[in-house]
Design an enzyme around this catalytic site. Structure first.
Site, PDB file in Angstrom:
ATOM      1  N   ASN A 130      -2.562  -6.258   5.344  1.00  0.00           N
ATOM      2  CA  ASN A 130      -2.641  -7.286   4.297  1.00  0.00           C
ATOM      3  C   ASN A 130      -3.626  -8.375   4.720  1.00  0.00           C
ATOM      4  OD1 ASN A 130      -0.193  -6.023   3.158  1.00  0.00           O
ATOM      5  ND2 ASN A 130       0.770  -6.936   4.951  1.00  0.00           N
ATOM      6  N   HIS A 174      -6.667  -2.032  15.040  1.00  0.00           N
ATOM      7  CA  HIS A 174      -6.869  -1.186  13.853  1.00  0.00           C
ATOM      8  C   HIS A 174      -6.751  -2.053  12.592  1.00  0.00           C
ATOM      9  CE1 HIS A 174      -6.111   2.656  11.468  1.00  0.00           C
ATOM     10  NE2 HIS A 174      -5.609   1.740  10.646  1.00  0.00           N
ATOM     11  N   GLU A 175      -5.653  -2.799  12.502  1.00  0.00           N
ATOM     12  CA  GLU A 175      -5.428  -3.615  11.304  1.00  0.00           C
ATOM     13  C   GLU A 175      -6.459  -4.727  11.198  1.00  0.00           C
ATOM     14  OE1 GLU A 175      -3.515  -2.213   9.385  1.00  0.00           O
ATOM     15  OE2 GLU A 175      -2.415  -0.961  10.800  1.00  0.00           O
ATOM     16  N   GLY A 191       3.363   2.055  10.789  1.00  0.00           N
ATOM     17  CA  GLY A 191       3.195   1.327  12.044  1.00  0.00           C
ATOM     18  C   GLY A 191       2.826  -0.120  11.769  1.00  0.00           C
ATOM     19  N   ALA A 192       1.861  -0.318  10.859  1.00  0.00           N
ATOM     20  CA  ALA A 192       1.403  -1.665  10.546  1.00  0.00           C
ATOM     21  C   ALA A 192       0.604  -1.626   9.256  1.00  0.00           C
ATOM     22  CB  ALA A 192       0.528  -2.205  11.681  1.00  0.00           C
ATOM     23  N   MET A 193       0.402  -2.816   8.650  1.00  0.00           N
ATOM     24  CA  MET A 193      -0.284  -2.890   7.356  1.00  0.00           C
ATOM     25  C   MET A 193      -1.223  -4.082   7.340  1.00  0.00           C
ATOM     26  SD  MET A 193      -0.836  -1.752   4.366  1.00  0.00           S
ATOM     27  CE  MET A 193      -2.028  -2.590   3.315  1.00  0.00           C
ATOM     28  N   GLU A 225       0.857  -1.183   0.000  1.00  0.00           N
ATOM     29  CA  GLU A 225       0.000   0.000   0.000  1.00  0.00           C
ATOM     30  C   GLU A 225       0.898   1.240   0.000  1.00  0.00           C
ATOM     31  OE1 GLU A 225      -2.668   0.759   3.344  1.00  0.00           O
ATOM     32  OE2 GLU A 225      -4.117   1.626   1.964  1.00  0.00           O
TER      33      GLU A 225
END
Ligand code: ZN
Length: 873
Positions: free
Chosen positions: A293, A325-326, A289-291, A155
């Site tokens: 996927n 959140h993810e 911070g994070a993704m 992303e």
């Protein structure tokens, strides 16, 4: 995606780090970067053989496509990819090879074929090679002292760096992914492993993953290395938390969070988690911070891995929010995806709102609503700058799309959703979310689809409310008259922090306004562009933002404001107190109130038992010291006032105990840090002794208090302390401990030690993901600002070598902490001759902040002087 723009700094410095969007980029030329609509992919079979030593990879893919009109050319996205061969077989069975022409500016490849390819289904086969880059995007290399890892971050527009693809969110397809990797290594991808077979060759094995559901290219992920995982299960879904070796002990906290959240979301969305497994992977080098996927969430290590025994409360809250959140994105973003990047705010706003809702359900004792109210004050301040943007804005080029991930897409959009939920009621809003997701699962949708679903479920004008908040930049301020006979007059206008900007009188909003009531808590009325008065509850205390959940500023008539201050501790909830203090600070910025008025309100809140109220209100005291006070005497007098106001409150706290609530722990640390930062000698001595105890045995001191103590001790620290912290950074296996230690290095105000810290940040020994943050902190700390800026200018090649795209823009934005015309011109001139990629908007924003500070100081410094004189009498 969870962006890390603020976790390192006190709230007042947040906007220094916020990247700001370019709204003026011409969309005409940019539009041409969209792919033609003639070809639609349905399935990719992808095989990769990465070489982790050479930092390269070989790949092959078969893409099943549908061609609408016969054609001789197919355009897809590719960048940093070398095509080896291209072949197509069309619906008539005609097979032919193709030629490739690359357009690196558009990040596209056009495949041309000698014979016309028929309409209908076709299969495209491409062999290619690429590089494992060190840009933290695409298919990239991450390193530890022991070895290399190959990992992905796609992303927004970087899947095209790993494989040629139709890299737009609406071009959803299914994916079969296969990785040929070294014997002994493991691979993780979106789906579960379907087979793992030896070869080709004696020292390789090939891992094939099960087909993914239909999803966007930016959600594809695969990682290769020697990751080790802790396993669990929830609601029939296999969960794993994975990290590089030696960190298994730090994975169980995240597993517990994931189990809670999976069950919570299954119930909330009313749709069972759509995959069989969900992995959480800590990556040593990670820009965001994070993704999210689909099925394989990747994290910066600090946002996933921690030891609950030694982690501070803030570190736990930060990781918990990131994880949930993810996970929220798995439904809202992955299962249902925005049609195009202009609506990324719906993804990010929703996940920002949902992360706090889920965390509040998991930890009611964390006082999350107050945390949200405090965060909203920061967003409102950013949105009151003239360079803010509308929530939905055009974005077509990769650079424009990247800049959409800003506090407007996250904080403001999240605040708008909270306000709408508060207006409709939790269950009605939930049903709207369920209806929206069910209608579009495995597909794409627009913001209109979302608010029309909410409007249909609630029979309330959600479409009008959201349209007015989403399409217009900025925020409203509501000026209330004196309530009488069940009514109050109200005028609305756009609010700017700068008093020299006049709002356009035509700009109006449609908003739910909720008045506080003693009985049921709130009474909500709809404000429309033509409203001039609203019905009010018959209550003695008039407060126009019940629960602090409304996204607007309020201004009261003098008698009503006075009554609110007098009853601030008895009449308002903690979130409402935060909202009132934020509104008053905004009045100061707009020159409608004085800093003295604000400091009087802070004094009325001095005994507040809530840590979030205290930190939100006193955060602006730090801003006054830095950005309003003009002389050493003024800063000294303000320090003395803080010590005499808050010292007795700190003294009243009972000694720390094992069973203290998170609020009690935070309140103690807040007061401790406040007094330490304002020069209390007793607190400084305590900080030094606590820091020494912590460094000798991290379990011997409450971790939250220890972090505050280390910061204060570093500020006054010597070389021996510097050495210990640097050693801790270099030797600890705990990412959270490492990050804290690194951050403390740049708080040393001893010039020789600060110089060591800055040189260290630019030495290449600090990961790129962290180096720029060090410099940003140096610019944020008033005592270290000039030296940090001089260092950046005189060591530019070494400094710039540490930048990834996002991090470079962060440093540029951080120069907004200056407050003089000379510094502004210096910043502008320096970056004119030393350009940083994708940072024009950050630079404009920084210049605007400096100008805002110059104006604030000129208007309010005389008021501060007068108020301080009155205090000393
Ligand atoms: Zn996100």
């Amino acid at each position: 995606m969870k962006i890390r723009w603020n976790p390192f700094l006190p709230g007042a410095y947040l906007c220094a780090l916020a990247a700001f969007s370019c709204l003026l980029c011409s969309s005409g030329a940019a539009q041409a970067q969209r792919l033609p609509a003639n070809v639609v992919p349905s399935h990719y079979a992808l095989s990769f053989t990465p070489d982790l030593q050479a930092a390269t990879f070989a790949g092959s893919e078969t893409i099943d496509i549908n061609i609408k009109q016969p054609t001789n050319a197919i355009t897809l996205n590719a960048i940093e990819i070398k095509f080896q061969s291209v072949e197509i077989r069309d619906s008539n069975g005609l097979a032919q090879s193709g030629a490739v022409s690359l357009d690196s500016q558009k990040q596209q490849a056009t495949l041309t074929f000698a014979q016309t390819v028929a309409a209908g289904s076709a299969t495209l086969r491409i062999q290619f090679t690429g590089i494992l880059n060190n840009e933290l995007r695409g298919f990239y290399l991450s390193k530890t002292a022991r070895r290399n890892y190959a990992v992905t971050q796609f992303e927004s527009t970087d899947a095209r760096r790993a494989f040629p693809c139709f890299d737009e969110p609406a071009m959803k397809a299914t994916f079969d992914i296969s990785l040929t990797i070294d014997r002994g290594d493991t691979a993780i991808s979106n789906s579960a492993v379907a087979s793992d077979t030896p070869g080709p060759g004696a020292d390789k094995h090939t891992v094939k993953f099960a087909p993914t559901p239909k999803m966007s290219t930016y959600l594809v992920a695969f990682v290769v290395g020697d990751f080790q995982c802790t396993r669990g299960e929830q609601d029939g879904v296999a969960l794993r938390v994975c990290a590089t070796p030696g960190k298994l002990a730090l994975t169980s906290y995240a597993l517990g969070v994931a189990k809670f959240a999976l069950h919570y979301y299954d119930n909330y969305f009313g749709i069972h988690f759509p995959l069989k497994k969900l992995d959480f992977i800590g990556i040593p080098d990670f820009e965001a911070g994070a993704m999210e996927n689909f099925g394989a969430i990747t994290f910066r290590e600090t946002d996933l891995l921690l030891d609950p025994k030694t982690a501070s409360f803030a570190a736990k809250r930060n990781a918990t929010l990131a994880i949930v959140h993810e996970m929220a994105h798995q439904w809202f973003g992955d299962l249902v995806t925005m049609q195009w990047w202009d609506n990324i705010w719906l993804n990010e706003g929703f996940a920002t709102w949902m992360e706090t809702k889920c965390t509040d359900a998991m930890h009611p004792e964390w006082n999350i609503p107050q945390f949200v109210a405090a965060d909203e004050q920061q967003t409102l301040d950013i949105d009151a700058l003239p360079t803010t943007r509308a929530i939905r804005a055009e974005a077509d080029t990769p650079e424009e799309i990247d800049q959409m991930f800003d506090p407007i897409a996250y904080g403001k959009a999240g605040a708008v959703l909270l306000m709408v939920e508060n207006y409709l009621g939790k269950e009605t809003f939930r049903q709207g979310v369920h209806a929206y997701l069910t209608a579009h699962e495995y597909g794409n949708a627009t913001a209109e689809d979302f608010w029309n679903a909410q409007t249909a479920v609630s029979h309330k004008p959600v479409d009008k409310i959201m349209d007015s908040l989403v399409e217009q930049p900025g925020e409203p301020i509501l000026d209330f008259g004196v309530p009488a006979a069940g009514h109050v007059s109200v005028t609305q206008s756009r609010f700017f922090l700068s008093p020299s900007i006049q709002p356009d009188p035509a700009q109006k909003w449609t908003l739910p306004i909720c008045f506080k009531t003693a009985g049921v808590g709130k009474s909500c009325e709809l404000l429309t562009p033509s409203s001039t008065s609203l019905t009010t509850p018959a209550d003695s205390l008039f407060f126009a933002n019940a629960g602090g959940t409304g996204y607007y500023r309020s201004a009261y008539a003098p008698a009503q404001y006075k009554a609110l201050v007098a009853q601030v501790e008895t009449g308002l909830t903690p979130s409402e107190r935060i909202s009132l203090a934020g509104d008053e600070w905004a009045q100061v910025r707009a020159n409608k109130a004085t800093v003295g008025d604000y400091l009087n309100l802070v004094a009325a809140l001095k005994a507040d038992p809530n840590a979030d109220v205290l930190s939100s209100a006193t955060g602006n005291v730090g801003t006054i010291a830095d950005r309003v006070a003009a002389t050493r005497q003024e800063r000294d007098a303000l320090d003395a006032w803080v010590r005499s106001t808050f010292g007795p409150q700190y003294a009243k706290l009972s000694p720390p105990q094992a069973g203290d609530s998170p609020n009690a722990v935070e309140l103690r640390a807040e007061l401790f840090a406040l007094l330490g930062n304002h020069g209390d000698p007793k607190v400084l001595a305590q900080a030094q002794s606590l820091a020494a105890r912590y460094l000798a045995d991290p379990t011997s001191v409450n971790p939250t208090l220890a972090q505050a103590a280390l910061g204060i001790a570093a500020f006054h620290g010597d070389a021996a302390l510097f050495d210990k912290l640097q050693n801790l950074y270099e030797t600890s296996n705990d990412p959270d401990v490492k990050e804290q230690a690194l951050r403390d290095l740049v708080l040393f105000t001893n010039p020789a030690l600060l110089d060591r810290a800055l040189n260290y940040a630019a030495s290449g020994k600090v990961r790129n993901q962290d180096a720029a943050i060090e410099l940003a902190i140096g610019l944020a700390v008033p005592e270290n600002r000039d030296q940090t800026w001089n260092f950046i200018k005189t060591h530019w090649p070494a400094v710039q070598a540490q930048f990834t795209t996002e991090m470079g823009a962060m440093v540029v934005g951080s120069t907004g902490s200056f407050c003089s015309a000379e510094a502004r011109d210096d910043v502008r001139n320096f970056f004119a001759s030393h350009p940083v990629a994708a940072s024009d908007a950050s630079l404009r924003h920084a210049i605007e902040r400096i100008n805002g500070c110059i104006e604030l100081r000129s208007l309010q410094e005389p008021n501060l002087k007068k108020w301080l004189d009155a205090q000393s009498k």
